[in-house]
Scaffold this motif. Structure first.
Motif, mmCIF file in Angstrom:
data_model
loop_
_atom_site.group_PDB
_atom_site.id
_atom_site.type_symbol
_atom_site.label_atom_id
_atom_site.label_comp_id
_atom_site.label_asym_id
_atom_site.label_seq_id
_atom_site.Cartn_x
_atom_site.Cartn_y
_atom_site.Cartn_z
ATOM 1 N N THR A 183 0.750 -1.269 -0.039
ATOM 2 C CA THR A 183 -0.005 -0.094 -0.119
ATOM 3 C C THR A 183 1.063 1.207 0.064
ATOM 4 O OG1 THR A 183 -1.648 -1.243 1.176
ATOM 5 C CG2 THR A 183 -2.001 1.181 1.163
ATOM 6 N N LEU A 184 1.948 1.281 0.931
ATOM 7 C CA LEU A 184 3.007 2.513 0.756
ATOM 8 C C LEU A 184 3.461 2.591 -0.369
ATOM 9 C CD1 LEU A 184 4.464 1.867 4.419
ATOM 10 C CD2 LEU A 184 3.050 3.672 3.634
ATOM 11 N N GLU A 185 3.847 1.213 -1.208
ATOM 12 C CA GLU A 185 4.674 1.378 -2.518
ATOM 13 C C GLU A 185 3.609 2.045 -3.539
ATOM 14 O OE1 GLU A 185 6.099 -2.498 -3.543
ATOM 15 O OE2 GLU A 185 7.797 -2.320 -2.155
ATOM 16 N N ARG A 186 2.543 1.385 -3.532
ATOM 17 C CA ARG A 186 1.502 2.214 -4.328
ATOM 18 C C ARG A 186 1.404 3.699 -4.468
ATOM 19 N NH1 ARG A 186 -1.677 -2.318 -2.758
ATOM 20 N NH2 ARG A 186 -1.187 -4.243 -3.910
ATOM 21 N N ALA A 187 1.043 4.044 -2.933
ATOM 22 C CA ALA A 187 0.903 5.498 -2.861
ATOM 23 C C ALA A 187 1.801 6.434 -3.017
ATOM 24 C CB ALA A 187 0.669 5.711 -1.210
ATOM 25 N N ALA A 188 3.078 5.839 -2.789
ATOM 26 C CA ALA A 188 4.447 6.492 -3.148
ATOM 27 C C ALA A 188 4.573 6.526 -4.475
ATOM 28 C CB ALA A 188 5.567 6.124 -2.455
ATOM 29 N N GLY A 189 4.333 5.458 -5.111
ATOM 30 C CA GLY A 189 4.207 5.423 -6.710
ATOM 31 C C GLY A 189 3.658 6.340 -7.278
ATOM 32 N N ALA A 190 2.225 6.646 -7.023
ATOM 33 C CA ALA A 190 1.217 7.689 -7.269
ATOM 34 C C ALA A 190 1.727 8.953 -7.119
ATOM 35 C CB ALA A 190 0.010 7.412 -6.784
ATOM 36 N N ALA A 191 2.123 8.998 -5.799
ATOM 37 C CA ALA A 191 2.778 10.478 -5.608
ATOM 38 C C ALA A 191 3.821 10.964 -6.292
ATOM 39 C CB ALA A 191 3.136 10.677 -4.114
ATOM 40 N N LEU A 192 4.671 9.992 -6.775
ATOM 41 C CA LEU A 192 6.082 10.290 -7.453
ATOM 42 C C LEU A 192 5.644 10.389 -8.852
ATOM 43 C CD1 LEU A 192 8.438 7.866 -6.178
ATOM 44 C CD2 LEU A 192 8.346 10.163 -5.976
ATOM 45 N N MET A 193 4.486 9.888 -9.528
ATOM 46 C CA MET A 193 3.967 10.152 -10.726
ATOM 47 C C MET A 193 3.352 11.312 -10.955
ATOM 48 S SD MET A 193 4.899 7.395 -12.872
ATOM 49 C CE MET A 193 3.597 7.931 -14.202
ATOM 50 N N LEU A 194 2.665 11.704 -9.836
ATOM 51 C CA LEU A 194 1.980 13.224 -9.668
ATOM 52 C C LEU A 194 2.977 14.202 -9.786
ATOM 53 C CD1 LEU A 194 -0.633 12.995 -7.263
ATOM 54 C CD2 LEU A 194 -1.007 13.256 -9.728
ATOM 55 N N ARG A 195 4.084 14.199 -9.010
ATOM 56 C CA ARG A 195 5.240 14.912 -8.996
ATOM 57 C C ARG A 195 6.051 14.974 -10.336
ATOM 58 N NH1 ARG A 195 7.288 19.251 -9.008
ATOM 59 N NH2 ARG A 195 9.041 19.664 -8.405
#
Length: 170
Positions: A59-71
């Motif tokens: 879950t943390l990986e998915r959230a971090a991946g999504a946030a990195l994609m947004l960045r």
């Protein structure tokens, strides 16, 4: 004592030994069964905890991946906007709508001791830059701005991952 007197005593002792042996075996079997149940329970609990931890990390990986994609998308938008602004500026410079100049030092400007006059730049001599030189300077500045944006995006990504995974950087 006679042999016949020892036989009942020996038989009782033998029966007692067999009963004790059997009772000890039952207790040993019960202890082994209890240890096996405890091991199975521990194994099940460990498997459950591992599954929960894995789920949390995913879950943390998915959230971090999504946030990195947004960045990354935000960085792309910033770069596109900056390129559009630079292109517009270069067009304005080439068309003459914007003129760039730099101060020219003269012997009088270099020997001015009045700081108020020097700071105000009253009647300061200036040299106009040709459009090609202005465009070259803008390209250099734009490359520096792009590098700064990319470094800021890297810092943001680093901080995001550090904060997401609660990594201590000491």
């Amino acid at each position: 004592m006679t042999t016949t007197a020892w036989r009942p005593l020996a038989a009782c002792l033998l029966c007692g030994a067999i009963a004790g042996w059997t009772t000890q075996g039952w207790r040993k079997d019960a202890s082994i069964a209890e240890l096996q149940r405890a091991a199975a329970t521990s194994k099940t609990n460990a498997a459950t905890e591992l599954a929960q931890a894995t789920t949390r990390v995913l879950t943390l990986e998915r959230a971090a991946g999504a946030a990195l994609m947004l960045r990354a998308d935000h960085l792309t938008q910033e770069q596109t906007h900056a390129k559009t602004e630079r292109d517009r500026f270069n067009y304005d410079v080439r068309s003459g709508a914007v003129r760039l100049s730099i101060p020219v030092a003269s012997s009088q400007c270099a020997t001015v001791t009045d700081t108020a006059t020097a700071a105000g730049h009253r009647n300061q001599a200036r040299a106009e830059l040709d459009p090609a030189t202005a465009a070259a300077l803008d390209t250099i500045a734009g490359d520096g701005d792009d590098a700064t944006r990319q470094l800021n995006a890297c810092i943001d990504a680093y901080n995001l991952v550090r904060d997401t995974y609660h990594v201590q950087t000491e």
